[in-house]
Design an enzyme around this catalytic site. Structure first.
Site, PDB file in Angstrom:
ATOM      1  N   SER A  43       0.700  -1.189   0.175  1.00 28.04           N
ATOM      2  CA  SER A  43      -0.009  -0.118   0.038  1.00 28.04           C
ATOM      3  C   SER A  43       0.838   1.205  -0.123  1.00 28.04           C
ATOM      4  CB  SER A  43      -0.812  -0.178   1.155  1.00 28.04           C
ATOM      5  OG  SER A  43      -0.158  -0.176   2.346  1.00 28.04           O
ATOM      6  N   ASN A  63      -2.363  -3.016  12.958  1.00 30.71           N
ATOM      7  CA  ASN A  63      -3.529  -2.758  12.773  1.00 30.71           C
ATOM      8  C   ASN A  63      -4.362  -1.391  13.541  1.00 30.71           C
ATOM      9  OD1 ASN A  63      -3.424  -4.939  11.609  1.00 30.71           O
ATOM     10  ND2 ASN A  63      -4.472  -6.479  13.031  1.00 30.71           N
ATOM     11  N   THR A 111     -40.070  26.975  -9.335  1.00 33.02           N
ATOM     12  CA  THR A 111     -40.470  25.752  -8.925  1.00 33.02           C
ATOM     13  C   THR A 111     -40.857  25.042 -10.264  1.00 33.02           C
ATOM     14  OG1 THR A 111     -42.814  26.119  -8.760  1.00 33.02           O
ATOM     15  CG2 THR A 111     -41.504  26.457  -6.668  1.00 33.02           C
ATOM     16  N   HIS A 112     -40.295  23.778 -10.335  1.00 29.78           N
ATOM     17  CA  HIS A 112     -40.248  22.880 -11.606  1.00 29.78           C
ATOM     18  C   HIS A 112     -39.657  23.565 -12.673  1.00 29.78           C
ATOM     19  CE1 HIS A 112     -43.478  20.759  -9.458  1.00 29.78           C
ATOM     20  NE2 HIS A 112     -43.924  22.037  -8.989  1.00 29.78           N
ATOM     21  N   SER A 156     -14.079  26.978 -27.302  1.00 33.29           N
ATOM     22  CA  SER A 156     -14.411  25.873 -28.028  1.00 33.29           C
ATOM     23  C   SER A 156     -13.085  25.735 -29.209  1.00 33.29           C
ATOM     24  CB  SER A 156     -15.607  25.871 -28.765  1.00 33.29           C
ATOM     25  OG  SER A 156     -15.580  24.853 -29.949  1.00 33.29           O
ATOM     26  N   LYS A 186     -17.783  30.533 -28.843  1.00 33.09           N
ATOM     27  CA  LYS A 186     -18.219  29.790 -27.626  1.00 33.09           C
ATOM     28  C   LYS A 186     -17.150  30.405 -26.267  1.00 33.09           C
ATOM     29  CE  LYS A 186     -21.001  26.380 -28.097  1.00 33.09           C
ATOM     30  NZ  LYS A 186     -20.903  25.632 -27.157  1.00 33.09           N
ATOM     31  N   GLU A 198     -19.398  22.625 -14.936  1.00 30.14           N
ATOM     32  CA  GLU A 198     -19.568  21.217 -15.333  1.00 30.14           C
ATOM     33  C   GLU A 198     -18.578  20.239 -14.806  1.00 30.14           C
ATOM     34  OE1 GLU A 198     -19.578  21.440 -19.718  1.00 30.14           O
ATOM     35  OE2 GLU A 198     -20.932  23.240 -19.777  1.00 30.14           O
ATOM     36  N   TYR A 253      -9.645  -6.816  12.172  1.00 33.80           N
ATOM     37  CA  TYR A 253      -8.925  -6.431  11.187  1.00 33.80           C
ATOM     38  C   TYR A 253      -8.924  -7.468   9.976  1.00 33.80           C
ATOM     39  CZ  TYR A 253      -5.774  -4.430   7.828  1.00 33.80           C
ATOM     40  OH  TYR A 253      -5.197  -3.925   6.619  1.00 33.80           O
ATOM     41  N   GLN A 304      -7.762  -1.992   3.781  1.00 31.66           N
ATOM     42  CA  GLN A 304      -6.810  -1.137   3.120  1.00 31.66           C
ATOM     43  C   GLN A 304      -7.341  -0.232   2.040  1.00 31.66           C
ATOM     44  OE1 GLN A 304      -2.495  -2.680   2.941  1.00 31.66           O
ATOM     45  NE2 GLN A 304      -2.901  -2.640   0.756  1.00 31.66           N
ATOM     46  N   LYS A 336      -8.109   3.732   1.732  1.00 29.78           N
ATOM     47  CA  LYS A 336      -7.381   4.970   1.666  1.00 29.78           C
ATOM     48  C   LYS A 336      -7.480   5.422   0.146  1.00 29.78           C
ATOM     49  CE  LYS A 336      -4.314   3.066   4.876  1.00 29.78           C
ATOM     50  NZ  LYS A 336      -5.271   1.857   4.837  1.00 29.78           N
TER      51      LYS A 336
HETATM   52  N1  ARG Z   1      -1.364  -1.541   4.985  1.00 35.73           N
HETATM   53  C1  ARG Z   1      -2.301  -1.987   5.953  1.00 35.73           C
HETATM   54  C2  ARG Z   1      -3.708  -0.966   5.846  1.00 35.73           C
HETATM   55  O1  ARG Z   1      -3.923   0.220   5.340  1.00 35.73           O
HETATM   56  C3  ARG Z   1      -1.939  -1.666   7.309  1.00 35.73           C
HETATM   57  C4  ARG Z   1      -2.278  -2.652   8.343  1.00 35.73           C
HETATM   58  C5  ARG Z   1      -1.609  -3.768   7.977  1.00 35.73           C
HETATM   59  N2  ARG Z   1      -1.930  -5.039   8.948  1.00 35.73           N
HETATM   60  C6  ARG Z   1      -2.091  -6.137   8.790  1.00 35.73           C
HETATM   61  N3  ARG Z   1      -2.146  -7.008   9.817  1.00 35.73           N
HETATM   62  N4  ARG Z   1      -1.479  -6.822   7.655  1.00 35.73           N
HETATM   63  O2  ARG Z   1      -4.709  -1.449   6.230  1.00 35.73           O
END
Ligand code: ARG
Length: 465
Positions: free
Chosen positions: A23, A110, A155-156, A277, A283, A290, A317, A322, A325
């Site tokens: 990651s 974790n 309205t509408h 454009s 334009k 948009e 966990y 993961q 993110k």
């Molecule tokens: N890269 C992991 C995450 O974003 C970190 C935690 C990893 N923990 C594990 N037991 N593999 O969740």
């Protein structure tokens, strides 16, 4: 491939597996939060005697030197490491030797990643809030300058009753004000410290979770270690709040696009916020509006994706998490960029007040007021509604407005009409008589503006403190 967990394995990880599992390419964004969390953890380990004071100082110094080098570009975060946590630990051990190996005492990745995400989301909430505060300042400015800028309310998407530009803008002010409140509610629930939960079941070390929590500015430690490492509610809530912000922005954009069209011409977007454009020389397109409207889908996507990811995960966990993110980071960037761009676009927009007023005088926006006029002269509302309905039909036939008709013509529809009808249904009267709280009448509007001004002063100060 630098891993924290080779001991139990007899074979190298398959290269594709390593890449799939890693990651670092996206969680490197958590570098600052990771170091902040590790420093607090280290201070606590030293204070409780789990490591020595000397080891603690060495670790903290090492972590500062790593993050300084990352910031200056001397140290580059590469995909040679599995994740940001491995990167930090490996570099720490490189720099300070054996003491570095003690950083992870009483901690798991974790609870570490759960902490990092909380710290990151906490900062992000503040950043988005600051962007919204700037947008509100611009909206309030437009409101203050347009208390008597008449326009049709719809309205509408049909002309309904006359309002003012200040009033129309005020609607968006309320929406973004609620968005800020939503953010602060989320902050309140998210601001608890998960560190110390360990992998899932706490730890046998005598960790002082209150101390870590206090050092990091949390309200207190989280109360269930399994929940601490598997909770991503705060990410979901934040994504939901971001989605609602985008929904509001997108509606606003839609209106700006309509208002900027040749047919409406209520506004003219600044050249700096428009595009041309490649083929049609005439334009001037509202691309920014948009794009903001379009990017709303992307932020909703992050919310839907995260909800789906979380829905089948057993405690505690699991690696699925993961996935919280990339899309969250993307949503945060997208929303902040959109608010900033939109704020710039709005602050440079020219409002064509004559066109707005002109539009409001056409389209029978004063029909309700004409009916109310008859009611005030003694006619029951339902009858008045019907009289004005017939009157409007006749006007459509003649291609004119109600106020274009002579008094004799009006009297054909009801004897109750008198010369004072013209003043009673003028655009100015229609707006100014609407004085209930939240209505567009000048005095009502001034009250709301002063309440919102005070609100903005109070809350902007809070952000700066
Ligand atoms: N890269 C992991 C995450 O974003 C970190 C935690 C990893 N923990 C594990 N037991 N593999 O969740």
């Amino acid at each position: 491939m630098a891993q924290l967990w080779g001991g139990r394995f007899t074979k190298e990880t398959d290269k594709l597996v390593y890449q799939f599992n890693a990651s670092i390419n996206f969680d490197k964004r958590l570098a600052d939060c990771d170091v902040t969390g590790s420093i607090a953890h280290t201070k606590m380990l030293a204070k409780t005697g789990i490591i020595t004071a000397e080891e603690g100082s060495k670790i903290i110094e090492g972590l500062y030197s790593i993050i300084d080098d990352v910031h200056s570009g001397k140290l580059v975060i590469t995909d040679e490491y599995e994740d940001i946590h491995s990167f930090m630990e490996a570099n720490l051990i490189d720099r300070i030797g054996d003491a570095g190996k003690k950083l992870h005492t009483g901690r798991s990745r974790n609870d570490q990643v759960a902490l990092d995400m909380r710290l990151y989301i906490r900062d992000s909430i503040m950043n988005t809030d600051a962007c919204l505060a700037s947008l509100l300042t611009v909206i309030l400015d437009v409101m203050e300058n347009n208390i008597e800028t008449y326009m049709p309310g719809f309205t509408h998407l049909q002309k309904a009753q006359p309002v003012t530009l200040a009033h129309h803008m005020g609607a968006y002010f309320e929406m973004f004000k609620r968005d800020r409140l939503r953010l602060s509610d989320i902050y309140e629930r998210a601001n608890y410290c998960p560190l110390g939960a360990g992998a899932l079941a706490g730890t046998t070390y005598p960790l002082d979770r209150n101390m870590v929590s206090e050092l990091l500015g949390f309200y207190g430690p989280t109360l269930n270690s399994m929940d601490s490492v598997s909770d991503r509610d705060y990410v979901l809530e934040f994504l939901a709040a971001l989605s609602i912000i985008m929904m509001h922005l997108s509606r606003f954009c839609e209106e700006m696009i309509i208002w900027n069209s040749n047919e409406y011409r209520f506004i003219e977007l600044d050249d700096a916020y428009s595009t041309g454009s490649s083929i049609m020389p005439q334009k001037k397109n509202p691309d920014i509006a948009e794009l903001v409207r379009g990017k709303t889908g992307r932020v909703y996507g992050a919310l839907t994706s995260m909800l789906t990811t979380m829905k089948g995960i057993p405690l505690a966990y699991n690696k699925d998490m993961q996935e919280d993110k990339e899309m969250t980071f993307d949503a945060i960037d997208t929303v902040n960029n959109c608010i900033v761009l939109f704020t710039g676009m709005l602050s440079t927009t020219k409002f064509l007040s004559d066109n707005m007023a002109q539009s409001a005088t056409k389209g029978f926006t004063n029909a309700t007021d004409a009916a109310d006029y008859l009611v005030k002269k003694g006619m029951p509302f339902r009858d008045a509604h019907s009289v004005i309905g017939r009157l409007v039909l006749a006007c459509i036939d003649k291609d004119c407005s109600i106020d274009d008709l002579k008094i004799e013509e009006l009297k054909e529809f009801s004897e109750l009409f008198d010369e004072d009808i013209y003043d009673a249904i003028s655009l100015k009267t229609c707006v100014e008589k609407r004085l209930t709280i939240g209505a567009p009448g000048i005095e009502a509007m001034k009250t709301v503006i002063s309440i919102n001004k005070e609100y903005l002063e109070l809350t902007t100060k809070k952000v700066e403190d």
